[in-house]
Design a protein around this motif. Structure first.
Motif, PDB file in Angstrom:
ATOM      1  N   VAL A   1      -5.108   8.552   3.968  1.00 31.21           N
ATOM      2  CA  VAL A   1      -4.641   9.942   3.981  1.00 31.21           C
ATOM      3  C   VAL A   1      -4.661  10.469   2.554  1.00 31.21           C
ATOM      4  O   VAL A   1      -4.157   9.823   1.629  1.00 31.21           O
ATOM      5  N   GLN A   2      -5.248  11.644   2.389  1.00 34.37           N
ATOM      6  CA  GLN A   2      -5.309  12.304   1.086  1.00 34.37           C
ATOM      7  C   GLN A   2      -4.857  13.738   1.275  1.00 34.37           C
ATOM      8  O   GLN A   2      -5.573  14.562   1.833  1.00 34.37           O
TER       9      GLN A   2
ATOM     10  N   VAL B   1     -17.024   9.953  -8.073  1.00 31.30           N
ATOM     11  CA  VAL B   1     -15.860   9.769  -7.198  1.00 31.30           C
ATOM     12  C   VAL B   1     -14.634   9.546  -8.084  1.00 31.30           C
ATOM     13  O   VAL B   1     -14.675   8.705  -8.985  1.00 31.30           O
ATOM     14  N   PRO B   2     -13.538  10.271  -7.891  1.00 36.10           N
ATOM     15  CA  PRO B   2     -12.349  10.076  -8.716  1.00 36.10           C
ATOM     16  C   PRO B   2     -11.759   8.689  -8.509  1.00 36.10           C
ATOM     17  O   PRO B   2     -11.907   8.079  -7.445  1.00 36.10           O
ATOM     18  N   SER B   3     -11.087   8.197  -9.523  1.00 33.28           N
ATOM     19  CA  SER B   3     -10.523   6.841  -9.459  1.00 33.28           C
ATOM     20  C   SER B   3      -9.492   6.704  -8.341  1.00 33.28           C
ATOM     21  O   SER B   3      -9.266   5.607  -7.834  1.00 33.28           O
ATOM     22  N   SER B   4      -8.872   7.805  -7.934  1.00 33.12           N
ATOM     23  CA  SER B   4      -7.897   7.732  -6.833  1.00 33.12           C
ATOM     24  C   SER B   4      -8.562   7.352  -5.519  1.00 33.12           C
ATOM     25  O   SER B   4      -7.910   6.814  -4.614  1.00 33.12           O
ATOM     26  N   LEU B   5      -9.883   7.601  -5.396  1.00 32.81           N
ATOM     27  CA  LEU B   5     -10.631   7.248  -4.188  1.00 32.81           C
ATOM     28  C   LEU B   5     -11.534   6.049  -4.387  1.00 32.81           C
ATOM     29  O   LEU B   5     -11.833   5.325  -3.431  1.00 32.81           O
ATOM     30  N   ASP B   6     -12.021   5.853  -5.613  1.00 28.36           N
ATOM     31  CA  ASP B   6     -12.999   4.787  -5.882  1.00 28.36           C
ATOM     32  C   ASP B   6     -12.280   3.466  -6.097  1.00 28.36           C
ATOM     33  O   ASP B   6     -12.230   2.923  -7.194  1.00 28.36           O
ATOM     34  N   ARG B   7     -11.726   2.932  -5.036  1.00 29.47           N
ATOM     35  CA  ARG B   7     -10.983   1.679  -5.062  1.00 29.47           C
ATOM     36  C   ARG B   7     -11.407   0.861  -3.849  1.00 29.47           C
ATOM     37  O   ARG B   7     -11.992   1.386  -2.903  1.00 29.47           O
TER      38      ARG B   7
ATOM     39  N   VAL C   1      -1.770  10.227  -2.116  1.00 29.04           N
ATOM     40  CA  VAL C   1      -2.920   9.437  -1.679  1.00 29.04           C
ATOM     41  C   VAL C   1      -2.355   8.157  -1.083  1.00 29.04           C
ATOM     42  O   VAL C   1      -1.644   7.416  -1.763  1.00 29.04           O
ATOM     43  N   THR C   2      -2.662   7.888   0.191  1.00 29.34           N
ATOM     44  CA  THR C   2      -2.076   6.741   0.881  1.00 29.34           C
ATOM     45  C   THR C   2      -3.165   5.753   1.279  1.00 29.34           C
ATOM     46  O   THR C   2      -3.990   6.057   2.148  1.00 29.34           O
ATOM     47  N   PRO C   3      -3.219   4.558   0.643  1.00 29.32           N
ATOM     48  CA  PRO C   3      -4.210   3.548   1.034  1.00 29.32           C
ATOM     49  C   PRO C   3      -3.869   2.942   2.395  1.00 29.32           C
ATOM     50  O   PRO C   3      -2.719   2.970   2.842  1.00 29.32           O
ATOM     51  N   LEU C   4      -4.892   2.395   3.039  1.00 31.87           N
ATOM     52  CA  LEU C   4      -4.723   1.737   4.327  1.00 31.87           C
ATOM     53  C   LEU C   4      -4.516   0.242   4.122  1.00 31.87           C
ATOM     54  O   LEU C   4      -5.373  -0.432   3.553  1.00 31.87           O
ATOM     55  N   ALA C   5      -3.403  -0.267   4.569  1.00 26.18           N
ATOM     56  CA  ALA C   5      -3.135  -1.699   4.442  1.00 26.18           C
ATOM     57  C   ALA C   5      -4.128  -2.485   5.291  1.00 26.18           C
ATOM     58  O   ALA C   5      -4.368  -2.156   6.452  1.00 26.18           O
ATOM     59  N   GLY C   6      -4.732  -3.508   4.688  1.00 24.45           N
ATOM     60  CA  GLY C   6      -5.623  -4.397   5.432  1.00 24.45           C
ATOM     61  C   GLY C   6      -7.003  -3.841   5.686  1.00 24.45           C
ATOM     62  O   GLY C   6      -7.753  -4.398   6.496  1.00 24.45           O
TER      63      GLY C   6
END
Length: 213
Positions: A77-78, A65-71, A83-88
């Motif tokens: 949204v990708q 899994v790329p580091s942009s997703l493996d968080r 790449v937009t993370p979801l707050a909360g």
């Protein structure tokens, strides 16, 4: 200018008030814990039949899994350039490990009579077959469609040259706009990857016959 005079009692009251304000501020900061989400296995809808050439013991390697997703924070949204993370909202465990465990559970349902485990699970049985997945996309797009993209390969352990590989480009329409609906759709797509892995394990060439001297 003369300094204002405070009694010892007044100073203690002011210090206590300041300490209480600091405590309330910290409590307010700590109350915003994220909601944790988990992928879930998807049951098969038809009876599964396992071909005789399918390896008896199968290891699902930890997906790449790329580091942009493996968080920890879930990517909502990708798109091509963002790449937009979801707050909360956060994953309940590292995404790569969770994907490996859910995929192995899905695959076990699809291959009755075989033993399937995720890489690094506590087991003493050596694997005879391997499933490897690389993920490049695992989120919604800007239009709300959920995507799982990457690649899938299966092979017998020690015989990668005769393995079978296929690109992954799966999508689904979630039943709602919230994070739970997106995670449910991603779980469904992970189940489809298990379907594809089971089909390719069924299609593997038979293991070469052992030569006895």
């Amino acid at each position: 200018m003369r300094r204002p005079f405070f009694t010892h009692s007044a100073r203690r009251t002011m210090a206590a008030t300041a300490a209480m304000a600091g405590t309330l501020l910290l409590a307010g900061c700590g109350s915003s814990d994220p909601t944790l989400y988990s992928l879930a296995p998807v049951a098969i809808t038809q009876p599964a039949v396992t071909a005789s050439q399918v390896p008896a013991v199968i290891e699902v390697r930890t997906p790449g899994v790329p580091s942009s997703l493996d968080r920890q924070t879930i990517v909502g949204v990708q798109d091509d350039y963002s790449v937009t993370p979801l707050a909360g909202a956060a994953w309940s465990e590292p995404l790569a490990l969770m994907l490996g465990h859910v995929l192995s559970t899905d695959l076990q349902q699809r291959l009755p009579g075989r033993t399937v485990f995720a890489q690094n699970d506590a087991t003493t049985v050596p694997a005879e077959g391997a499933v490897e997945v690389e993920i490049t996309r695992f989120a919604r797009d800007s239009a709300g469609l959920v995507h799982l993209a990457g690649s899938l390969s299966v092979h017998r352990v020690g015989d990668a040259d005769h393995g079978l590989s296929v690109p992954l480009d799966l999508s689904a329409s979630p039943t709602g706009t919230g994070t739970r609906a997106m995670v449910a759709a991603l779980s469904q797509l992970t189940g489809q990857v298990a379907d594809m892995a089971a089909e390719r394990l069924q299609a593997l060439p038979a293991a070469p016959a052992a030569h006895h001297s």
